[in-house]
Design a protein around this motif. Structure first.
Motif, mmCIF file in Angstrom:
data_model
loop_
_atom_site.group_PDB
_atom_site.id
_atom_site.type_symbol
_atom_site.label_atom_id
_atom_site.label_comp_id
_atom_site.label_asym_id
_atom_site.label_seq_id
_atom_site.Cartn_x
_atom_site.Cartn_y
_atom_site.Cartn_z
ATOM 1 N N CYS A 60 67.930 45.469 53.714
ATOM 2 C CA CYS A 60 69.121 44.607 53.721
ATOM 3 C C CYS A 60 70.135 45.105 54.737
ATOM 4 O O CYS A 60 70.758 44.312 55.452
ATOM 5 N N ASN A 61 70.300 46.414 54.808
ATOM 6 C CA ASN A 61 71.251 46.995 55.756
ATOM 7 C C ASN A 61 70.816 46.719 57.186
ATOM 8 O O ASN A 61 71.631 46.367 58.040
ATOM 9 N N SER A 64 71.373 43.109 57.900
ATOM 10 C CA SER A 64 72.814 42.867 57.997
ATOM 11 C C SER A 64 73.338 43.251 59.373
ATOM 12 O O SER A 64 74.137 42.521 59.976
ATOM 13 N N THR A 192 78.533 48.736 53.145
ATOM 14 C CA THR A 192 77.265 48.433 52.484
ATOM 15 C C THR A 192 77.180 49.233 51.195
ATOM 16 O O THR A 192 77.353 50.454 51.201
ATOM 17 N N HIS A 214 82.690 42.790 57.255
ATOM 18 C CA HIS A 214 81.291 42.600 56.880
ATOM 19 C C HIS A 214 81.009 43.377 55.596
ATOM 20 O O HIS A 214 81.210 44.589 55.537
ATOM 21 N N ASN A 216 78.039 44.032 52.648
ATOM 22 C CA ASN A 216 76.625 43.912 52.314
ATOM 23 C C ASN A 216 76.416 44.501 50.926
ATOM 24 O O ASN A 216 76.563 45.709 50.736
ATOM 25 N N ARG A 243 76.989 39.279 52.310
ATOM 26 C CA ARG A 243 75.555 39.273 52.048
ATOM 27 C C ARG A 243 75.321 39.836 50.654
ATOM 28 O O ARG A 243 75.789 40.927 50.324
#
Length: 332
Positions: A60-61, A64, A192, A214, A216, A243
């Protein structure tokens, strides 16, 4: 999905038309170089298999980072091809030199994004060394603290004092609570949280980070529901991309009108049980793109443009992408 965003960006680069006075060999070569760079990324991580849970947060990171860079690249092109007028009546747009400079920065960021990580080359740092890792990273604007997997508890991070110039933070592993110093990081632009498994109310404080762009969340909460308290009116004032990856999430109940004033990109990945998008999503008029990877069939029916009961929530969004959840995953 990252693949869809990158393909769309490649199509845009291919269709980018330059005026004769702009079409210098240097600019054309730079655009081609950028296209080559994006194409070299090549393989993309798909939906993460449930047998590889410990790697989902890292994937996911990675995605992202890639999507964020493509998003910024599209904004750069928008600023170049779209002229705006300032108060004094002069045209405001990126010059060719500025455009080339921004493209160089985008290319450098893409160069730093690794190819999709296989299980054999996934980076992992023992949590016993997490504090040392933070100390080693304190001279940079980014800190990553990563445990071995989804069952790994991160050590107490409260004693850490982040440097004022730190902009990116990734915490991958169980947390008892979000460290107090996170909320004091006024310069933080990207965060994140993966496999934190926090209670929902623990992440409410994130909305007060003034410059966060951003966010995540990959298994950040173990809650089945996101409530309106996640983002109140004026919350996340500069957040552009959100996200969410969660196998537990069933419903996001509500977004207050005036929340997420800058949100442009909303991405749900592997939220296999997600049955409801939030009431009030229709008021987030800044949204440019919605992506739902592993879309539940019931939610798909409600979002359909031809009679879907919840289509009114998303019909204002210019670009919507989705892929269906696999039946075997829904049954797990």
């Amino acid at each position: 999905m990252a693949e869809a965003s990158v393909k769309s960006f490649l199509q845009r680069l291919s269709s980018l038309k330059l005026q004769e006075n702009e079409a210098s060999p240097g600019l054309q070569d730079q655009i081609q170089k950028l296209k080559n760079r994006v194409e070299e990324i090549g393989n993309f991580p798909g939906e993460v298999d449930t047998s590889s849970k410990q790697y989902e947060g890292l994937v996911c990171n990675w995605e992202s980072n890639l999507i964020e860079t493509v998003h910024d690249a599209n904004n750069c092109i928008d600023q170049y091809v779209t002229k705006t007028t300032s108060r004094d009546g002069s045209d405001q747009a990126l010059s060719i030199l500025q455009f080339r400079s921004e493209l160089e920065k985008i290319d450098a960021r893409l160069a730093g994004i690794s190819r999709p990580m296989s299980q054999s080359n996934m980076p992992s740092w023992p949590t016993s060394e997490a504090k040392e890792e933070i100390g080693e990273s304190s001279s940079t604007n980014r800190v990553d603290v990563i445990g071995y997997g989804e069952n790994e508890m991160l050590p107490t991070l409260d004693p850490f004092s982040p440097p004022p110039f730190m902009r990116h933070l990734s915490l991958c592993g169980h947390l008892v609570d979000i460290p107090d110093w996170v909320c004091s990081m006024e310069g933080l632009t990207k965060l994140t949280l993966a496999y934190s498994f926090l209670p929902e109310e623990a992440i409410y404080v994130l909305q007060f980070l003034p410059n966060l762009k951003h966010l995540n969340l990959g298994g950040a909460c173990n809650s089945k529901q996101i409530n309106k308290e996640f983002c109140k009116v004026g919350g996340f004032p500069k957040l552009e991309t959100l996200r969410i990856c969660s196998r537990d999430l069933v419903e996001w109940t509500e977004i207050e009108k005036g929340a997420f004033p800058s949100l442009a990109f909303l991405f749900f990945q592997n939220c296999l049980r997600l049955m409801n998008l939030p009431e009030g999503l229709q008021y987030v008029t800044t949204l440019k793109e919605l992506m739902i990877v592993a879309l539940h069939p019931d939610l798909e029916r409600r979002l359909k443009p031809d009679g879907g009961k919840e289509n009114y929530k998303i019909k204002h969004i210019p670009l919507i992408r989705s892929s269906r959840a696999k039946l075997q995953k829904l049954l797990l």
